[in-house]
Design a protein around this motif. Sequence first.
Motif, PDB file in Angstrom:
ATOM      1  N   THR A 222       0.897  -1.209  -0.069  1.00  0.00           N
ATOM      2  CA  THR A 222      -0.140  -0.048   0.041  1.00  0.00           C
ATOM      3  C   THR A 222       0.775   1.217  -0.068  1.00  0.00           C
ATOM      4  OG1 THR A 222      -0.232  -0.112   2.242  1.00  0.00           O
ATOM      5  CG2 THR A 222      -2.007  -1.045   1.170  1.00  0.00           C
ATOM      6  N   GLU A 223       0.278   2.375  -0.220  1.00  0.00           N
ATOM      7  CA  GLU A 223       1.135   3.667  -0.429  1.00  0.00           C
ATOM      8  C   GLU A 223       1.768   4.112   0.996  1.00  0.00           C
ATOM      9  OE1 GLU A 223       0.048   8.267  -1.307  1.00  0.00           O
ATOM     10  OE2 GLU A 223      -1.067   6.654  -2.563  1.00  0.00           O
ATOM     11  N   ASN A 224       1.039   3.756   2.026  1.00  0.00           N
ATOM     12  CA  ASN A 224       1.801   3.862   3.467  1.00  0.00           C
ATOM     13  C   ASN A 224       2.507   2.666   3.979  1.00  0.00           C
ATOM     14  OD1 ASN A 224      -0.555   2.331   3.740  1.00  0.00           O
ATOM     15  ND2 ASN A 224      -0.894   3.715   5.665  1.00  0.00           N
ATOM     16  N   GLY A 225       2.531   1.769   3.446  1.00  0.00           N
ATOM     17  CA  GLY A 225       3.371   0.435   3.815  1.00  0.00           C
ATOM     18  C   GLY A 225       4.811   0.696   3.656  1.00  0.00           C
ATOM     19  N   GLU A 226       5.419  -0.090   4.737  1.00  0.00           N
ATOM     20  CA  GLU A 226       6.926   0.114   4.899  1.00  0.00           C
ATOM     21  C   GLU A 226       7.671  -0.860   4.483  1.00  0.00           C
ATOM     22  OE1 GLU A 226       7.770   3.123   8.511  1.00  0.00           O
ATOM     23  OE2 GLU A 226       7.196   1.312   9.081  1.00  0.00           O
ATOM     24  N   THR A 227       7.316  -2.109   3.910  1.00  0.00           N
ATOM     25  CA  THR A 227       7.796  -3.342   3.530  1.00  0.00           C
ATOM     26  C   THR A 227       8.054  -3.027   2.141  1.00  0.00           C
ATOM     27  OG1 THR A 227       5.741  -4.503   3.099  1.00  0.00           O
ATOM     28  CG2 THR A 227       7.033  -4.871   5.193  1.00  0.00           C
ATOM     29  N   SER A 228       9.152  -3.450   1.526  1.00  0.00           N
ATOM     30  CA  SER A 228       9.345  -3.476   0.127  1.00  0.00           C
ATOM     31  C   SER A 228      10.338  -4.767  -0.317  1.00  0.00           C
ATOM     32  CB  SER A 228      10.520  -2.428  -0.038  1.00  0.00           C
ATOM     33  OG  SER A 228      11.831  -2.540   0.606  1.00  0.00           O
TER      34      SER A 228
ATOM     35  N   TYR B 184       0.652  -8.047  13.143  1.00  0.00           N
ATOM     36  CA  TYR B 184       2.123  -7.915  13.017  1.00  0.00           C
ATOM     37  C   TYR B 184       2.655  -6.667  13.817  1.00  0.00           C
ATOM     38  CZ  TYR B 184       1.245  -3.565  10.259  1.00  0.00           C
ATOM     39  OH  TYR B 184       0.838  -2.410   9.639  1.00  0.00           O
ATOM     40  N   HIS B 185       3.894  -6.696  14.075  1.00  0.00           N
ATOM     41  CA  HIS B 185       4.398  -5.702  14.850  1.00  0.00           C
ATOM     42  C   HIS B 185       5.858  -5.589  14.409  1.00  0.00           C
ATOM     43  CE1 HIS B 185       4.954  -8.986  17.486  1.00  0.00           C
ATOM     44  NE2 HIS B 185       5.992  -8.832  17.526  1.00  0.00           N
ATOM     45  N   GLN B 186       6.461  -4.547  14.295  1.00  0.00           N
ATOM     46  CA  GLN B 186       7.822  -4.266  13.574  1.00  0.00           C
ATOM     47  C   GLN B 186       8.307  -2.933  14.239  1.00  0.00           C
ATOM     48  OE1 GLN B 186       6.176  -4.117   9.471  1.00  0.00           O
ATOM     49  NE2 GLN B 186       6.082  -1.723   9.523  1.00  0.00           N
ATOM     50  N   VAL B 187       9.560  -2.781  13.948  1.00  0.00           N
ATOM     51  CA  VAL B 187      10.621  -1.523  14.254  1.00  0.00           C
ATOM     52  C   VAL B 187      11.006  -1.067  12.988  1.00  0.00           C
ATOM     53  CG1 VAL B 187      12.445  -0.482  15.595  1.00  0.00           C
ATOM     54  CG2 VAL B 187      10.989  -2.463  16.668  1.00  0.00           C
ATOM     55  N   ASN B 188      10.914   0.356  12.464  1.00  0.00           N
ATOM     56  CA  ASN B 188      11.314   0.804  11.492  1.00  0.00           C
ATOM     57  C   ASN B 188      12.629   1.384  11.428  1.00  0.00           C
ATOM     58  OD1 ASN B 188      10.653   3.391  12.152  1.00  0.00           O
ATOM     59  ND2 ASN B 188       8.889   3.736  11.045  1.00  0.00           N
ATOM     60  N   ASP B 189      13.177   1.896  10.510  1.00  0.00           N
ATOM     61  CA  ASP B 189      14.544   2.595  10.582  1.00  0.00           C
ATOM     62  C   ASP B 189      14.597   3.958  11.194  1.00  0.00           C
ATOM     63  OD1 ASP B 189      13.037   3.850   8.563  1.00  0.00           O
ATOM     64  OD2 ASP B 189      14.647   3.948   6.952  1.00  0.00           O
ATOM     65  N   LYS B 190      13.361   4.169  11.629  1.00  0.00           N
ATOM     66  CA  LYS B 190      13.398   5.606  12.400  1.00  0.00           C
ATOM     67  C   LYS B 190      13.276   5.247  14.076  1.00  0.00           C
ATOM     68  CE  LYS B 190      11.820   8.327   8.733  1.00  0.00           C
ATOM     69  NZ  LYS B 190      10.792   8.988   7.979  1.00  0.00           N
ATOM     70  N   GLY B 191      13.285   3.914  14.462  1.00  0.00           N
ATOM     71  CA  GLY B 191      13.190   3.594  15.464  1.00  0.00           C
ATOM     72  C   GLY B 191      11.778   3.550  16.061  1.00  0.00           C
ATOM     73  N   LYS B 192      10.761   3.593  15.240  1.00  0.00           N
ATOM     74  CA  LYS B 192       9.298   3.787  15.515  1.00  0.00           C
ATOM     75  C   LYS B 192       8.775   2.200  15.660  1.00  0.00           C
ATOM     76  CE  LYS B 192       4.916   6.037  14.382  1.00  0.00           C
ATOM     77  NZ  LYS B 192       4.419   6.929  13.525  1.00  0.00           N
ATOM     78  N   LEU B 193       8.016   1.696  16.792  1.00  0.00           N
ATOM     79  CA  LEU B 193       7.156   0.568  16.740  1.00  0.00           C
ATOM     80  C   LEU B 193       5.855   0.611  16.249  1.00  0.00           C
ATOM     81  CD1 LEU B 193       6.995  -2.263  17.955  1.00  0.00           C
ATOM     82  CD2 LEU B 193       6.166  -1.089  20.091  1.00  0.00           C
ATOM     83  N   MET B 194       5.467  -0.193  15.276  1.00  0.00           N
ATOM     84  CA  MET B 194       4.271  -0.033  14.424  1.00  0.00           C
ATOM     85  C   MET B 194       3.445  -1.344  14.647  1.00  0.00           C
ATOM     86  SD  MET B 194       5.129   2.629  12.067  1.00  0.00           S
ATOM     87  CE  MET B 194       4.015   2.355  11.059  1.00  0.00           C
ATOM     88  N   THR B 195       2.401  -1.509  14.785  1.00  0.00           N
ATOM     89  CA  THR B 195       1.426  -2.766  14.845  1.00  0.00           C
ATOM     90  C   THR B 195       0.360  -2.560  13.771  1.00  0.00           C
ATOM     91  OG1 THR B 195       0.001  -1.782  16.598  1.00  0.00           O
ATOM     92  CG2 THR B 195       2.074  -3.212  17.384  1.00  0.00           C
TER      93      THR B 195
END
Length: 111
Positions: free
Chosen positions: A15-21, A63-74
């Motif tokens: 999706t447009e706001n998704g962080e996986t690639s 899901y839960h993940q930590v991105n490259d900015k150190g932000k926890l997302m679920t």
Amino acid sequence: MINYNNKHFRPVSNTENGETSAETIFKYQQTGNILTSAYAGGRIIYGHLIGLGDENGQIEMRYHQVNDKGKLMTGICNLRPEQLAMVKSDFIKHGNGLREINRNDNRLLKK
């Protein structure tokens, strides 16, 4: 349902706001209809998901993940994967090394 146990996948779209690639690699485990995956790559430092698959191939995940900015997302993800054509990797000797002819590309298509 596809057998996901010990398989690795990467997204081909998001999706447009998704962080996986395409740089994000998902390493799946499966017991019955329960799926788990650890994943990392691209903008994702580390992530984990758990989901339930049904007989029609539909998967409901959390899901839960930590991105490259150190932000926890679920979040919640509902998907129906499709198996895309795969090509076996072949290598030939080329100069002082090996040259890849075709690449085996296991991909997960999110819908």
